[in-house]
Design an enzyme around this catalytic site. Structure first.
Site, short mmCIF file in Angstrom:
data_model
loop_
_atom_site.label_atom_id
_atom_site.label_comp_id
_atom_site.label_asym_id
_atom_site.label_seq_id
_atom_site.Cartn_x
_atom_site.Cartn_y
_atom_site.Cartn_z
N LYS A 89 0.84 -1.21 0.00
CA LYS A 89 0.00 0.00 0.00
C LYS A 89 0.87 1.26 0.00
O LYS A 89 0.64 2.18 -0.78
CB LYS A 89 -0.93 -0.02 1.23
CG LYS A 89 -1.88 1.16 1.30
CD LYS A 89 -3.10 0.85 2.14
CE LYS A 89 -2.85 0.88 3.63
NZ LYS A 89 -2.60 2.23 4.17
N SER A 90 1.88 1.29 0.86
CA SER A 90 2.73 2.49 0.93
C SER A 90 3.40 2.76 -0.40
O SER A 90 3.45 3.90 -0.89
CB SER A 90 3.82 2.30 1.99
OG SER A 90 3.26 2.27 3.26
N GLY A 103 -4.96 8.00 5.40
CA GLY A 103 -4.05 8.92 6.09
C GLY A 103 -2.80 9.19 5.26
O GLY A 103 -2.28 10.31 5.25
N ARG A 133 -8.37 12.42 12.41
CA ARG A 133 -6.95 12.13 12.62
C ARG A 133 -6.11 13.41 12.54
O ARG A 133 -6.43 14.33 11.79
CB ARG A 133 -6.47 11.09 11.60
CG ARG A 133 -7.18 9.76 11.84
CD ARG A 133 -6.73 8.70 10.88
NE ARG A 133 -5.32 8.36 11.05
CZ ARG A 133 -4.66 7.56 10.23
NH1 ARG A 133 -5.26 7.03 9.19
NH2 ARG A 133 -3.39 7.29 10.45
N SER A 179 7.38 9.34 12.01
CA SER A 179 6.32 9.14 11.02
C SER A 179 6.85 9.28 9.60
O SER A 179 7.35 10.34 9.21
CB SER A 179 5.20 10.16 11.25
OG SER A 179 4.38 10.24 10.10
N GLN A 220 4.96 9.31 7.08
CA GLN A 220 4.04 10.18 6.35
C GLN A 220 4.49 11.64 6.47
O GLN A 220 4.46 12.38 5.49
CB GLN A 220 2.63 10.01 6.90
CG GLN A 220 2.05 8.63 6.61
CD GLN A 220 0.67 8.42 7.18
OE1 GLN A 220 0.15 9.25 7.94
NE2 GLN A 220 0.05 7.30 6.83
N ASP A 251 2.19 -0.77 12.11
CA ASP A 251 0.89 -1.27 11.63
C ASP A 251 0.60 -2.71 12.04
O ASP A 251 -0.52 -3.19 11.85
CB ASP A 251 0.81 -1.17 10.10
CG ASP A 251 0.73 0.27 9.63
OD1 ASP A 251 0.30 1.13 10.42
OD2 ASP A 251 1.09 0.54 8.47
N LYS A 283 -4.11 6.07 14.67
CA LYS A 283 -4.19 5.40 13.36
C LYS A 283 -5.64 5.45 12.87
O LYS A 283 -6.41 6.27 13.34
CB LYS A 283 -3.67 3.97 13.49
CG LYS A 283 -2.18 3.92 13.79
CD LYS A 283 -1.39 4.48 12.63
CE LYS A 283 0.08 4.58 12.93
NZ LYS A 283 0.82 5.22 11.85
N ARG A 337 -6.15 2.26 17.89
CA ARG A 337 -5.88 0.81 17.83
C ARG A 337 -5.50 0.23 19.18
O ARG A 337 -5.84 -0.92 19.48
CB ARG A 337 -4.75 0.52 16.82
CG ARG A 337 -5.24 0.62 15.41
CD ARG A 337 -4.19 0.19 14.39
NE ARG A 337 -4.80 0.29 13.06
CZ ARG A 337 -4.14 0.50 11.93
NH1 ARG A 337 -2.84 0.63 11.94
NH2 ARG A 337 -4.79 0.55 10.79
C1 S3P Z 1 2.70 4.92 6.13
C2 S3P Z 1 3.30 5.27 7.30
C3 S3P Z 1 2.81 4.87 8.63
C4 S3P Z 1 1.81 3.72 8.54
C5 S3P Z 1 0.83 3.90 7.44
C6 S3P Z 1 1.52 4.03 6.10
C7 S3P Z 1 3.27 5.41 4.86
O1 S3P Z 1 2.16 5.96 9.24
O2 S3P Z 1 1.16 3.56 9.77
O3 S3P Z 1 -0.07 2.80 7.38
O4 S3P Z 1 2.90 4.88 3.79
O5 S3P Z 1 4.09 6.32 4.90
P1 S3P Z 1 3.00 7.05 10.10
O6 S3P Z 1 3.89 7.73 9.17
O7 S3P Z 1 1.96 7.99 10.65
O8 S3P Z 1 3.69 6.27 11.16
#
Ligand code: S3P
Length: 432
Positions: free
Chosen positions: A20-21, A92, A120, A163, A165, A315, A342, A346
């Site tokens: 997914k990422s 997110g 969030r 993070s 993200q 995750d 999240k 969770r």
């Molecule tokens: C992700 C980073 C993670 C993860 C999310 C996907 C990403 O979040 O929990 O499912 O694709 O960069 P955080 O960056 O908030 O830890």
């Protein structure tokens, strides 16, 4: 959905959906590159489709057929103002990464999400972007968020929260910002954005010194298109890995799984728990390390994981907690503060649902303690998920051992793992 006890184990070669990422990044980065990129094995899940539709709405020509897409990128400044708000559903990753990218564009955009995403925290990405001069019209610190795109200033920014993200959002903002931006990370987080950008010719340098990573991004350098093969997702694999580990007679093979070392904590944790997992045929595909996994039913033992581990497997705690519930001895997972923000809280939902299943489980500060029982007699067999895909799939796996768990909002599973129920049942599961 109702998850029932299974008779035999979980068996076979299981094709796990794509990461997914990496799929999100496989849309974002080619869309701002120059030229044609061919993306194979893109994850066609709800979350990823929200990212794809956002770029289409910003004028990017994307052709889609089965699990391949072709993106006709026109460069860093080629995105157009969408003619309506961008809706990102439950995702997110789309929200944080697009906030960074769109802060340095020259048009206004409004990002919106579903009920869960709208609660969030967004300030975690808005605040460091403001240090680069970014402007937002928003007081709540949550979606909907109006981004007033503008020219940003190169900056030195230290990220406070572990993070990927946030890091990725800042890197994307820096790509379209004149000069050298310096992003400092004190914790290791997944590095898919950096890996992919390097293969697209970005001027990005990474320096690691004393547990600190410095990322230098030279802005305004056009990216060049590239083709990507998206590997399978370790986070999605984890549901099958643990289902196999806890159900007698199980043996599964999972091929082409992304085992990026910034994200492989679940494999390390399971090794500590004495899991029989063989990792073979390690290789590099599109800048990411992938391998094939062979997993067999195991007599798991409980384990203690420190807060540092959370960065490598944030995750996977919901499903790891299910493994812990069937291990010998207590497990303690420390420092899980980030689990509270999240797709759901969770940490609370793991505690509540495990307790309802009859498991002795508590949260002290941000540590999760699980004391397994020989036998589980549910006090309440209704699993609350708050539309969180990973909670839903984790308790589907719990149901395969204790039977008759009624899991609400199972549609959330489509955000990351379309066909989960069908795949689980084909491998020996019993979900209705
Ligand atoms: C992700 C980073 C993670 C993860 C999310 C996907 C990403 O979040 O929990 O499912 O694709 O960069 P955080 O960056 O908030 O830890």
């Amino acid at each position: 959905m109702i998850s029932n006890k299974i008779k035999d184990g979980i068996i076979g070669n299981i094709k796990i959906p794509s990461d997914k990422s990496i799929s999100h990044r496989s849309i974002i980065i080619p869309s701002i590159s120059v030229g044609i990129s061919e993306i194979n094995n893109l994850l066609m899940s709800d979350d990823v489709m929200h990212t794809l539709n956002a770029f289409k709405a910003m004028g990017v020509n994307i052709e889609k057929s089965n699990d391949q897409i072709i993106i006709y990128g026109k460069g860093l400044d080629s995105l157009k103002k969408p003619n309506k708000n961008i809706y990102l559903g439950n995702s997110g990753t789309s929200a944080r990464l697009l906030t960074g990218l769109l802060s340095s564009q020259t048009f206004e955009t409004v990002l919106e999400g579903d009920h869960s995403l709208s609660s969030r925290p967004m300030a975690r990405i808005m605040d460091p972007l403001k240090l680069m001069g970014a402007k937002f019209e928003n007081v709540s610190g949550t979606l909907p968020l109006k981004i007033i795109g503008k020219k940003l200033n190169k900056s030195k920014i230290e990220i406070k929260i572990p993070s990927a993200q946030i890091k990725s959002g800042l890197i994307l903002a820096a790509l379209n910002t004149e000069g050298l931006s310096h992003i400092i990370e004190k914790h290791i987080t997944r590095d898919h954005t950096e890996n992919m950008l390097m293969s697209f010719g970005a001027d990005i340098k990474i320096e690691k010194k004393n547990n600190q990573t410095s990322i230098y991004v030279k802005g305004k350098k056009e990216l060049k298109s590239n083709n990507i093969n998206v590997p399978s997702d370790l986070s999605s694999s984890a549901f099958f890995i643990i289902a196999a580990l806890i159900n007698k007679g199980s043996k599964i093979n999972l091929n082409n799984i992304n085992i990026n070392p910034s994200r492989d904590g679940i494999l390390k944790a399971l090794k500590k728990m004495d899991a029989k997992i063989i990792i073979k045929n390690q290789r590099t595909v599109s800048g990411e390390i992938v391998a094939d996994l062979e997993v067999e039913y195991s007599n798991l033992i409980g384990c203690e994981l420190d807060a540092e581990m959370a960065k490598f497997m944030i995750d996977e705690y919901p499903i790891l907690s299910i493994a812990a519930a069937f291990a010998r001895g207590t497990s303690v997972f420390r420092g899980l503060k980030e689990l509270k923000v999240k797709e759901s809280n969770r940490l609370e939902l793991i505690r509540l649902n495990l307790k309802n299943c009859g498991c002795d489980c508590e949260v002290i500060n941000d540590d999760l303690i699980i004391r397994p029982s020989e036998e589980y007699i549910p006090k309440n067999n209704k699993i609350r998920t708050d539309f969180d895909h990973r909670i839903a799939m984790s308790f589907a796996v719990m149901g395969s051992k204790i039977g008759n768990l009624i899991i609400d909002d199972a549609d959330s599973i489509n955000t990351s793992f379309p066909n989960f129920i069908e795949k689980f049942n084909n491998a020996g599961g019993n979900i209705l």
